[in-house]
Design an enzyme around this catalytic site. Structure first.
Site, short mmCIF file in Angstrom:
data_model
loop_
_atom_site.label_atom_id
_atom_site.label_comp_id
_atom_site.label_asym_id
_atom_site.label_seq_id
_atom_site.Cartn_x
_atom_site.Cartn_y
_atom_site.Cartn_z
N HIS A 157 0.82 -1.22 0.00
CA HIS A 157 0.00 0.00 0.00
C HIS A 157 0.84 1.27 0.00
CE1 HIS A 157 -3.75 -2.24 1.75
NE2 HIS A 157 -3.47 -2.57 0.51
N CYS A 165 4.92 12.83 -7.48
CA CYS A 165 4.51 14.07 -8.15
C CYS A 165 3.31 13.79 -9.05
CB CYS A 165 5.67 14.64 -8.97
SG CYS A 165 5.23 16.17 -9.85
N CYS A 168 4.94 14.97 -12.90
CA CYS A 168 5.97 14.19 -13.60
C CYS A 168 6.04 12.74 -13.14
CB CYS A 168 7.34 14.85 -13.43
SG CYS A 168 8.06 14.72 -11.76
N MET A 275 -5.77 -10.47 17.50
CA MET A 275 -6.51 -10.23 18.74
C MET A 275 -7.87 -10.91 18.74
SD MET A 275 -4.78 -8.54 20.97
CE MET A 275 -6.06 -7.94 22.06
N GLU A 276 -8.38 -11.21 17.57
CA GLU A 276 -9.70 -11.83 17.47
C GLU A 276 -9.78 -12.64 16.19
OE1 GLU A 276 -12.17 -8.43 17.61
OE2 GLU A 276 -11.62 -7.70 15.63
#
Length: 309
Positions: A157, A165, A168, A275-276
């Site tokens: 990501h 930019c 460019c 955690m889950e």
């Protein structure tokens, strides 16, 4: 026993990043059983593995004090991330979007890797000396894996600390604080803070000769396509791995939500540290619940069969 269908077309054809539920399209059926939490059994699989793929999400950085922007409470001012992290939001209000990313950059400059990041990096370094490979595929844009020492790293990501930019196309590392003078002291996340309304010419600009184009964060926004070449490299790693470790990911953001189920579909052991439970948990061989900074280090520690070098 329940069978859950997962779509298994090649990953490069699934290059859209967005929040949506796990696919229910027809494809290879994955057998759903109760995953094991037996650490000794996982360690046996770990000791045999020659090519380990580690897939990480926001949960691995939460223990470093990084604010999670997806899920309950994930607001900056009065906006959720998916309302700011889009090309349309940047086109409409580049000042607001840059304030949001400036805030996130400044926060991340104060954060350090936690025991989970360090365990992954140490494991990579140690196994490399044994002719074994560890590759990290992360959805995070905070660079904490890099800071911890991971080198076989795919930041699918993008990164908070790279700019692109809009004129460019130049991509550059950028660790300036603030990234431009107009953003100094801006970006406070409280709901009663007013937008700075910075003129576009005062926002970060390209420093390539003769360009001066508007810069944007080099991250993948919701609705944008991921780099197909990068996804191709990720797919190769997933096809070669003989053990997959999933750490702190919600399994709701595509295409990363497909990665581990695709590996599990070909019979490779997948271990989830979270955690889950997630929508994909029952398709995996192992599941270890709890803070990954606590559960992951003993799982990736030196095995008694490893040669000490």
């Amino acid at each position: 026993m329940i069978l859950l269908p997962f779509h298994t077309r090649r990953l490069v054809s699934h290059v859209y990043c967005g929040l949506k539920p796990a696919s229910q399209n027809k494809g290879i059926a994955l057998e759903m059983t109760r995953p094991s939490s037996n650490l000794a059994n996982f360690r046996e699989a770990f000791a045999k593995a020659k090519h380990i793929a580690v897939i990480t999400g926001a949960g691995v950085s939460a223990e470093s004090g990084v604010p999670t922007i997806i899920g309950a409470g994930g607001y900056w001012r009065k906006w959720q991330a998916q309302h700011l992290a889009t090309p349309e939001a940047f086109s409409r209000n580049p000042s607001r979007v840059w304030e949001f990313y400036h805030y996130r950059r400044e926060v991340m400059l104060t954060k350090n890797p936690n025991p989970a990041h360090l365990a992954i990096a140490e494991c990579e370094t140690r196994l490399r000396k044994q002719g074994r490979k560890v590759v990290v595929i992360t959805q995070n844009i905070d660079e904490l894996h890099h800071k911890a020492g991971s080198r076989n790293l795919f930041e699918i990501h993008g990164s908070l600390f790279k700019t692109r930019c809009t004129s460019c196309g130049s991509v550059k590392e950028n660790y300036k604080s603030p990234i431009c003078s107009a953003l100094a002291g801006k970006g406070a996340p409280e709901s009663d803070v007013q937008d700075a309304k910075i003129p576009v010419e005062k926002l970060p600009r390209c420093e390539e000769n003769g360009c001066n184009g508007l810069l944007r964060p080099n991250v993948v926004w919701f609705g944008e396509t991921l780099d197909s070449n990068l996804l191709g490299e990720v797919e190769k790693e997933l096809e070669m791995c003989d053990l997959c470790v999933v750490v702190g990911t919600s399994s709701v953001v595509y295409p990363a939500a497909m990665f581990a189920p695709q590996v599990a579909a070909r019979g490779v052991p997948v271990a989830e540290f979270n955690m889950e439970n997630t929508s994909a948990t029952t398709t995996f061989k192992f599941h270890f619940q709890g803070p990954c900074g606590t559960t992951l280090p003993p799982a990736l520690a030196r095995h008694e069969t490893e040669l000490i070098s």
